[in-house]
Design a protein around this motif. Structure first.
Motif, mmCIF file in Angstrom:
data_model
loop_
_atom_site.group_PDB
_atom_site.id
_atom_site.type_symbol
_atom_site.label_atom_id
_atom_site.label_comp_id
_atom_site.label_asym_id
_atom_site.label_seq_id
_atom_site.Cartn_x
_atom_site.Cartn_y
_atom_site.Cartn_z
ATOM 1 N N ILE A 200 0.865 -1.186 0.000
ATOM 2 C CA ILE A 200 0.000 0.000 0.000
ATOM 3 C C ILE A 200 0.899 1.233 0.000
ATOM 4 O O ILE A 200 1.793 1.356 0.843
ATOM 5 N N GLU A 201 0.659 2.108 -0.953
ATOM 6 C CA GLU A 201 1.458 3.338 -1.073
ATOM 7 C C GLU A 201 0.537 4.548 -1.069
ATOM 8 O O GLU A 201 -0.658 4.435 -1.345
ATOM 9 N N ARG A 202 1.164 5.709 -0.861
ATOM 10 C CA ARG A 202 0.466 6.976 -1.070
ATOM 11 C C ARG A 202 1.180 7.767 -2.153
ATOM 12 O O ARG A 202 2.401 7.725 -2.259
ATOM 13 N N THR A 203 0.381 8.478 -2.942
ATOM 14 C CA THR A 203 0.955 9.345 -3.958
ATOM 15 C C THR A 203 0.220 10.679 -3.955
ATOM 16 O O THR A 203 -0.859 10.810 -3.368
ATOM 17 N N PHE A 204 0.828 11.668 -4.599
ATOM 18 C CA PHE A 204 0.237 13.000 -4.659
ATOM 19 C C PHE A 204 -0.319 13.248 -6.059
ATOM 20 O O PHE A 204 0.324 12.929 -7.064
ATOM 21 N N SER A 205 -1.521 13.812 -6.095
ATOM 22 C CA SER A 205 -2.218 14.081 -7.354
ATOM 23 C C SER A 205 -2.740 15.513 -7.370
ATOM 24 O O SER A 205 -3.094 16.057 -6.323
ATOM 25 N N VAL B 153 -5.783 19.565 -4.952
ATOM 26 C CA VAL B 153 -4.630 18.772 -4.512
ATOM 27 C C VAL B 153 -5.152 17.585 -3.700
ATOM 28 O O VAL B 153 -6.078 17.735 -2.901
ATOM 29 N N GLN B 154 -4.590 16.413 -3.972
ATOM 30 C CA GLN B 154 -5.111 15.187 -3.354
ATOM 31 C C GLN B 154 -3.971 14.256 -2.945
ATOM 32 O O GLN B 154 -2.912 14.254 -3.571
ATOM 33 N N VAL B 155 -4.243 13.449 -1.923
ATOM 34 C CA VAL B 155 -3.392 12.298 -1.627
ATOM 35 C C VAL B 155 -4.203 11.055 -1.974
ATOM 36 O O VAL B 155 -5.363 10.921 -1.557
ATOM 37 N N LEU B 156 -3.608 10.180 -2.768
ATOM 38 C CA LEU B 156 -4.258 8.938 -3.185
ATOM 39 C C LEU B 156 -3.542 7.764 -2.538
ATOM 40 O O LEU B 156 -2.311 7.758 -2.449
ATOM 41 N N GLU B 157 -4.316 6.771 -2.121
ATOM 42 C CA GLU B 157 -3.738 5.595 -1.452
ATOM 43 C C GLU B 157 -4.220 4.332 -2.151
ATOM 44 O O GLU B 157 -5.376 4.266 -2.589
ATOM 45 N N GLY B 158 -3.354 3.347 -2.210
ATOM 46 C CA GLY B 158 -3.758 2.057 -2.776
ATOM 47 C C GLY B 158 -2.546 1.193 -3.058
ATOM 48 O O GLY B 158 -1.402 1.626 -2.884
ATOM 49 N N GLY C 87 -8.980 1.980 -8.552
ATOM 50 C CA GLY C 87 -8.640 1.354 -7.270
ATOM 51 C C GLY C 87 -7.920 2.282 -6.312
ATOM 52 O O GLY C 87 -7.456 1.845 -5.254
ATOM 53 N N LEU C 88 -7.829 3.569 -6.667
ATOM 54 C CA LEU C 88 -7.165 4.536 -5.781
ATOM 55 C C LEU C 88 -8.201 5.172 -4.862
ATOM 56 O O LEU C 88 -9.337 5.420 -5.276
ATOM 57 N N ARG C 89 -7.780 5.432 -3.628
ATOM 58 C CA ARG C 89 -8.665 6.001 -2.616
ATOM 59 C C ARG C 89 -8.194 7.417 -2.290
ATOM 60 O O ARG C 89 -7.000 7.625 -2.036
ATOM 61 N N VAL C 90 -9.122 8.383 -2.308
ATOM 62 C CA VAL C 90 -8.764 9.776 -1.983
ATOM 63 C C VAL C 90 -8.740 9.898 -0.455
ATOM 64 O O VAL C 90 -9.792 9.851 0.187
ATOM 65 N N ARG D 71 4.035 16.350 1.366
ATOM 66 C CA ARG D 71 4.443 17.256 2.445
ATOM 67 C C ARG D 71 4.319 18.726 2.045
ATOM 68 O O ARG D 71 4.074 19.598 2.871
ATOM 69 N N TYR D 72 4.492 19.014 0.770
ATOM 70 C CA TYR D 72 4.397 20.403 0.287
ATOM 71 C C TYR D 72 2.986 20.954 0.487
ATOM 72 O O TYR D 72 2.808 22.136 0.741
ATOM 73 N N TRP D 73 1.965 20.097 0.388
ATOM 74 C CA TRP D 73 0.569 20.564 0.411
ATOM 75 C C TRP D 73 -0.230 20.151 1.630
ATOM 76 O O TRP D 73 -1.274 20.752 1.898
ATOM 77 N N PHE D 74 0.181 19.100 2.341
ATOM 78 C CA PHE D 74 -0.646 18.574 3.430
ATOM 79 C C PHE D 74 0.162 18.332 4.703
ATOM 80 O O PHE D 74 1.314 17.903 4.645
ATOM 81 N N SER D 75 -0.504 18.566 5.846
ATOM 82 C CA SER D 75 0.061 18.130 7.122
ATOM 83 C C SER D 75 -0.508 16.738 7.425
ATOM 84 O O SER D 75 -1.541 16.344 6.864
ATOM 85 N N ASP D 76 0.138 16.001 8.318
ATOM 86 C CA ASP D 76 -0.275 14.620 8.616
ATOM 87 C C ASP D 76 -1.726 14.529 9.068
ATOM 88 O O ASP D 76 -2.429 13.580 8.730
ATOM 89 N N THR D 77 -2.189 15.524 9.825
ATOM 90 C CA THR D 77 -3.551 15.447 10.368
ATOM 91 C C THR D 77 -4.624 15.636 9.289
ATOM 92 O O THR D 77 -5.788 15.336 9.523
ATOM 93 N N GLU D 78 -4.233 16.114 8.111
ATOM 94 C CA GLU D 78 -5.211 16.295 7.028
ATOM 95 C C GLU D 78 -5.386 15.040 6.187
ATOM 96 O O GLU D 78 -6.238 14.992 5.299
ATOM 97 N N ILE D 79 -4.538 14.037 6.437
ATOM 98 C CA ILE D 79 -4.581 12.798 5.652
ATOM 99 C C ILE D 79 -5.258 11.729 6.492
ATOM 100 O O ILE D 79 -4.758 11.337 7.545
#
Ligand code: ADP
Ligand code: MG
Length: 140
Positions: free
Chosen positions: A3-8, A74-79, A31-34, A130-138
């Protein structure tokens, strides 16, 4: 597979044409989760910082002008294998070279106004998140 995270990002050419939902559905169908999402109208300085790796490229000014020309999502995608999977569903940078059914083939206007961004490697994904999100927003 891990399972990875990527930035979109959904770019201004797409938000302008009201394609946020259509593009997010293509990501989810792959199959990606926002797990984080925010709409931002980035400043020219934000764009220059985000794309600093391209600052010597001839299209850098045009790119930063475009990216600050309207709202972006701006999004973080996980899958599973999210970084490569996102690049696959995005399609090639130039929509003329993108495979059928990819986001850029279906929606992009040109090599510059190509509707989406996606991280290209684990290091850039971590840095861009990290450029767009803090940990608590994910929230996975
Ligand atoms: P990708 O977004 O597929 O990872 P790059 O990292 O090479 O592509 O380029 C970043 C962005 O710069 C592209 O998505 C596109 O918006 C813009 N770009 C790339 N090449 C050109 C070009 N030749 N002319 C104008 N804009 C370009
Ligand atoms: Mg890139």
């Amino acid at each position: 597979m891990a399972i990875e995270r990527t930035f979109s990002m959904i770019k201004p050419d797409a938000t302008r044409r009201n394609l946020t939902g259509a593009i997010t559905k293509m990501l989810e169908d792959a199959g990606l989760r926002v797990v984080a999402s925010r709409r931002v109208w980035m400043s020219r300085r934000d764009a220059e910082g985000f794309y600093a790796v391209h600052k010597e490229r001839p299209f850098f000014d045009e790119l930063c002008e475009f990216m600050s020309s309207g709202p972006t999502v701006v999004q973080v995608l996980e899958g599973d294998n999210a970084i490569a999977k996102n690049r696959e569903v995005m399609g090639a940078t130039n929509p003329a070279n993108a495979d059928e059914g990819t986001i850029r083939k279906v929606h992009a206007l040109s090599i510059g106004e190509n509707s989406v961004h996606g991280s290209d490697a684990p290091e850039t994904a971590a840095q861009e998140i990290r450029y767009w999100f803090s940990d608590t927003e994910i929230v996975g």
